[in-house]
Design an enzyme around this catalytic site. Structure first.
Site, PDB file in Angstrom:
ATOM      1  N   THR A 136       7.036 -11.980  -0.853  1.00 26.85           N
ATOM      2  CA  THR A 136       5.733 -12.166  -0.203  1.00 26.85           C
ATOM      3  C   THR A 136       5.666 -13.545   0.435  1.00 26.85           C
ATOM      4  OG1 THR A 136       3.342 -12.420  -0.548  1.00 26.85           O
ATOM      5  CG2 THR A 136       4.723 -12.763  -2.467  1.00 26.85           C
TER       6      THR A 136
ATOM      7  N   CYS B 193     -14.648   7.535   3.743  1.00 23.92           N
ATOM      8  CA  CYS B 193     -15.414   6.997   4.862  1.00 23.92           C
ATOM      9  C   CYS B 193     -15.804   5.551   4.555  1.00 23.92           C
ATOM     10  CB  CYS B 193     -16.669   7.847   5.078  1.00 23.92           C
ATOM     11  SG  CYS B 193     -17.777   7.145   6.312  1.00 23.92           S
TER      12      CYS B 193
ATOM     13  N   CYS C 239     -16.396  11.628   9.494  1.00 19.73           N
ATOM     14  CA  CYS C 239     -16.782  11.914   8.111  1.00 19.73           C
ATOM     15  C   CYS C 239     -17.653  13.172   8.074  1.00 19.73           C
ATOM     16  CB  CYS C 239     -17.542  10.715   7.547  1.00 19.73           C
ATOM     17  SG  CYS C 239     -18.229  11.029   5.914  1.00 19.73           S
TER      18      CYS C 239
ATOM     19  N   HIS D 230      -4.326  -4.435  -2.476  1.00 20.31           N
ATOM     20  CA  HIS D 230      -4.810  -4.122  -1.128  1.00 20.31           C
ATOM     21  C   HIS D 230      -5.005  -2.619  -0.943  1.00 20.31           C
ATOM     22  CE1 HIS D 230      -3.226  -8.269   0.370  1.00 20.31           C
ATOM     23  NE2 HIS D 230      -4.368  -8.349  -0.278  1.00 20.31           N
TER      24      HIS D 230
ATOM     25  N   ILE E 178       0.836  -1.203   0.000  1.00 19.26           N
ATOM     26  CA  ILE E 178       0.000   0.000   0.000  1.00 19.26           C
ATOM     27  C   ILE E 178       0.872   1.254   0.000  1.00 19.26           C
ATOM     28  CG2 ILE E 178      -1.986  -1.073   1.124  1.00 19.26           C
ATOM     29  CD1 ILE E 178      -0.915  -0.021   3.785  1.00 19.26           C
TER      30      ILE E 178
ATOM     31  N   ASN F 259      12.711 -14.513  -2.739  1.00 21.23           N
ATOM     32  CA  ASN F 259      12.237 -14.300  -1.370  1.00 21.23           C
ATOM     33  C   ASN F 259      13.279 -14.815  -0.384  1.00 21.23           C
ATOM     34  OD1 ASN F 259       9.866 -13.264  -0.059  1.00 21.23           O
ATOM     35  ND2 ASN F 259       9.489 -15.296   0.771  1.00 21.23           N
ATOM     36  N   ARG F 260      13.116 -14.377   0.876  1.00 20.73           N
ATOM     37  CA  ARG F 260      14.058 -14.875   1.886  1.00 20.73           C
ATOM     38  C   ARG F 260      13.867 -16.351   2.165  1.00 20.73           C
ATOM     39  NH1 ARG F 260      14.178  -9.834   6.105  1.00 20.73           N
ATOM     40  NH2 ARG F 260      15.697  -8.626   4.942  1.00 20.73           N
ATOM     41  N   GLU F 261      12.612 -16.822   2.098  1.00 24.87           N
ATOM     42  CA  GLU F 261      12.418 -18.257   2.317  1.00 24.87           C
ATOM     43  C   GLU F 261      11.419 -18.797   1.301  1.00 24.87           C
ATOM     44  OE1 GLU F 261      11.372 -16.183   5.067  1.00 24.87           O
ATOM     45  OE2 GLU F 261       9.321 -16.224   4.343  1.00 24.87           O
TER      46      GLU F 261
ATOM     47  N   CYS G 124     -20.023   5.570   4.395  1.00 22.59           N
ATOM     48  CA  CYS G 124     -20.814   6.158   3.296  1.00 22.59           C
ATOM     49  C   CYS G 124     -20.002   6.309   2.001  1.00 22.59           C
ATOM     50  CB  CYS G 124     -21.394   7.509   3.714  1.00 22.59           C
ATOM     51  SG  CYS G 124     -20.176   8.837   3.737  1.00 22.59           S
TER      52      CYS G 124
HETATM   53  P1  OAD Z   1       4.597 -10.761   4.638  1.00 23.50           P
HETATM   54  O1  OAD Z   1       5.223 -10.020   5.743  1.00 23.50           O
HETATM   55  O2  OAD Z   1       3.549 -11.759   4.955  1.00 23.50           O
HETATM   56  O3  OAD Z   1       5.703 -11.546   3.815  1.00 23.50           O
HETATM   57  C1  OAD Z   1       6.876 -10.922   3.382  1.00 23.50           C
HETATM   58  C2  OAD Z   1       7.813 -11.964   2.802  1.00 23.50           C
HETATM   59  O4  OAD Z   1       8.927 -11.279   2.281  1.00 23.50           O
HETATM   60  C3  OAD Z   1       8.326 -12.960   3.839  1.00 23.50           C
HETATM   61  O5  OAD Z   1       8.366 -14.253   3.257  1.00 23.50           O
HETATM   62  C4  OAD Z   1       9.739 -12.457   4.133  1.00 23.50           C
HETATM   63  O6  OAD Z   1      10.650 -13.463   4.488  1.00 23.50           O
HETATM   64  C5  OAD Z   1      10.120 -11.855   2.813  1.00 23.50           C
HETATM   65  N1  OAD Z   1      11.097 -10.763   2.921  1.00 23.50           N
HETATM   66  C6  OAD Z   1      11.200  -9.809   3.863  1.00 23.50           C
HETATM   67  N2  OAD Z   1      12.167  -8.946   3.577  1.00 23.50           N
HETATM   68  C7  OAD Z   1      12.707  -9.355   2.407  1.00 23.50           C
HETATM   69  C8  OAD Z   1      13.737  -8.876   1.575  1.00 23.50           C
HETATM   70  N3  OAD Z   1      14.433  -7.791   1.877  1.00 23.50           N
HETATM   71  N4  OAD Z   1      14.011  -9.565   0.458  1.00 23.50           N
HETATM   72  C9  OAD Z   1      13.326 -10.676   0.127  1.00 23.50           C
HETATM   73  N5  OAD Z   1      12.322 -11.181   0.876  1.00 23.50           N
HETATM   74  C10 OAD Z   1      12.013 -10.521   1.988  1.00 23.50           C
HETATM   75  O7  OAD Z   1       4.076  -9.673   3.591  1.00 23.50           O
HETATM   76  P2  OAD Z   1       3.067  -9.903   2.395  1.00 23.50           P
HETATM   77  O8  OAD Z   1       3.179 -11.257   1.830  1.00 23.50           O
HETATM   78  O9  OAD Z   1       3.204  -8.755   1.487  1.00 23.50           O
HETATM   79  O10 OAD Z   1      -2.542  -7.224   3.834  1.00 23.50           O
HETATM   80  O11 OAD Z   1       1.690  -9.787   3.169  1.00 23.50           O
HETATM   81  C11 OAD Z   1       0.488  -9.893   2.457  1.00 23.50           C
HETATM   82  C12 OAD Z   1      -0.564  -9.074   3.121  1.00 23.50           C
HETATM   83  O12 OAD Z   1      -0.677  -9.406   4.497  1.00 23.50           O
HETATM   84  C13 OAD Z   1      -0.286  -7.585   3.157  1.00 23.50           C
HETATM   85  O13 OAD Z   1      -0.593  -6.931   1.966  1.00 23.50           O
HETATM   86  C14 OAD Z   1      -1.176  -7.129   4.272  1.00 23.50           C
HETATM   87  C15 OAD Z   1      -0.804  -8.188   5.263  1.00 23.50           C
HETATM   88  O14 OAD Z   1      -1.630  -8.387   6.308  1.00 23.50           O
HETATM   89  C16 OAD Z   1      -3.506  -6.509   4.426  1.00 23.50           C
HETATM   90  O15 OAD Z   1      -3.274  -5.746   5.328  1.00 23.50           O
HETATM   91  C17 OAD Z   1      -4.864  -6.725   3.860  1.00 23.50           C
END
Ligand code: OAD
Length: 435
Positions: free
Chosen positions: A300, A219, A258, A211, A192, A324-326, A222
């Site tokens: 992610t 608001c 609001c 997201h 975001i 990704n890290r993992e 409304c």
């Molecule tokens: P997460 O925090 O769930 O996952 C982030 C991923 O990125 C993890 O697997 C980390 O290991 C990895 N990571 C962190 N730093 C890194 C780096 N420098 N390089 C590579 N990998 C790295 O975040 P999202 O998957 O984005 O939604 O989370 C999804 C949604 O959950 C978000 O959009 C948010 C959250 O709750 C809402 O709020 C609706």
């Protein structure tokens, strides 16, 4: 009712007994949400429909000559004429280098959140947030008590407004992909932070903020919008700073009212849990996943549906690469050991992106970002080091790839609220909620 679970999630098949269908349904939904399994994936599986998964034994005609085993292989495929359509799914890890924490790492937002610092109106609320910190981003809680959500987001609302964070090399990779090849079909970002806005080579139609984003406020009852400047001023003046960094922040929070309906429910246009994603997501995904040759998943946990459904909705012939890290995504069918199309590059996004862009011959195109100081400091240092290394060794993929010399324009940094915005249709409350 007796149900035998034939699951592909390494659980021992069991026979459950449920008193009625409703209870069974409730449990299925709960289990799916807990595992981040998108409902449409679950439904397709239960109905025996094709989920593009590789337990389907029909032969696949892959567009790449051999399974990817390195980022060099990924780059070779990306540059080839067999690869025409690329989709990117990004998450919080993409922005970590800019200084924004992710959600689920040990130093992420959820693990470090102090539930007792939030303004809750009952012990039950505080306890629920303590048990599950993502509850502070829950739509139902927000309508009951908007303060925890505003308090958690205060720093981001104001930081994004002040352009405190810079787009990373991962964002620049997506931009380069479009500028150099035109093969980017769409960036689906769960973030975001709107850092893509700093990449002029990406148009608004190139990306979907699944997201929502912080560049509008409205608001939740409304739908009336509030000018962003006004919203930010109210956040600054009315919401306490749970990080303790702003000495001018109030010590108690009051909700943002609001001006149209009088309800205390004004929030940034971000998608909360148990509310729907922008319609744009559902409108674009069906076409976007057709004929994709390469899906790149960046930073992610793939924990949240339905954004994570892209992973299984792309065709079976599509190469899927995770940076990704993992390793994540097994619950969506990603299989880095046995599946010839899945490749996992482990590590931090920034060095991985540098390596990939090096293989693609795009590094020199990033030089202007050093001059304009448009990158986060650590990314800047990495790029400088990498460029020096390439120049010193004379062994650069830049020459070999015949990379185009399109330079991306330098940042045209403007305060938020003055930019053209993605048209985000109003949320609906159907089955398309984020889980
Ligand atoms: P997460 O925090 O769930 O996952 C982030 C991923 O990125 C993890 O697997 C980390 O290991 C990895 N990571 C962190 N730093 C890194 C780096 N420098 N390089 C590579 N990998 C790295 O975040 P999202 O998957 O984005 O939604 O989370 C999804 C949604 O959950 C978000 O959009 C948010 C959250 O709750 C809402 O709020 C609706």
């Amino acid at each position: 009712m007796h149900v035998t679970s034939h699951n592909r999630y390494s659980l021992t098949p069991k026979t459950f007994t449920f008193s009625d269908d409703e209870e069974l349904f409730r449990r299925i939904l709960q289990a799916a949400a807990l595992k981040g399994i998108p409902l449409d994936y679950l439904q397709a599986h239960l109905l025996g429909q094709d989920t593009h998964q590789d337990d389907n034994t029909e032969a696949v005609d892959y567009p790449f000559a051999s399974p990817p085993q390195s980022l060099q292989d990924v780059a070779t495929f990306l540059k080839s004429s067999q690869c025409q359509k690329v989709l990117i799914l990004a998450g919080a890890g993409m922005s970590v280098a800019s200084g924004i924490p992710d959600f689920r790492s040990s130093n992420g937002l959820y693990a470090t959140l102090d539930a007792s610092a939030l303004t809750t109106t009952s012990m039950e609320q505080e306890e629920r947030i303590r048990m599950d910190p993502s509850y502070c981003l829950d739509q139902h809680l927000f309508m009951e008590n908007p303060l925890p959500c505003l308090e958690v987001n205060r720093e981001f609302v104001l930081g994004i407004r002040n352009r405190q964070w810079k787009a990373t090399l991962a964002h620049r990779f997506v931009e380069q992909l479009q500028v150099q090849t035109g093969k980017l079909c769409r960036l689906y970002t769960q973030n975001i932070d709107g850092l893509e806005d700093q990449c002029p080579g990406l148009s608004h139609s190139d990306r979907i903020a699944v997201h929502g984003s912080m560049d509008e406020a409205a608001c939740a009852r409304c739908g009336a919008t509030m000018p962003l400047n006004e919203f930010c001023s109210k956040v600054k003046a009315q919401v306490k700073d749970i990080t303790g960094q702003d000495p001018n922040a109030p010590s108690n929070s009051t909700p943002i009212i609001c001006t149209t309906c009088g309800s205390p429910t004004v929030k940034p246009n971000i998608v909360l849990f148990r509310s729907s994603l922008p319609k744009q997501f559902f409108q674009k995904v069906p076409d976007d996943v057709q004929d994709v040759d390469l899906l790149i998943v960046i930073g992610t946990s793939l924990h949240v549906a339905p954004a994570n459904s892209l992973v299984w909705r792309v065709p079976r012939r599509c190469m899927r690469v995770l940076l990704n890290r993992e390793a994540v995504g097994w619950h969506l069918g990603l299989n880095f050991e046995d599946n010839p199309r899945d490749f996992f590059a482990q590590g931090d996004c920034e060095p991985l992106m540098l390596e990939l862009m090096h293989q693609l011959g795009w590094l020199n195109n990033l030089s202007p970002l050093l001059t304009s100081k448009a990158l986060p400091e650590s990314s800047c240092a990495l790029l400088q080091e990498r460029l020096a290394l390439s120049a010193g060794s004379g062994d650069t993929a830049e020459k070999a790839t015949g990379a185009s010399s399109h330079q991306i324009p330098l940042n045209s940094a403007q305060p938020l609220g003055h930019e053209q915005k993605v048209e985000l249709p109003k949320q609906t409350s159907d089955e398309t909620s984020v889980t």
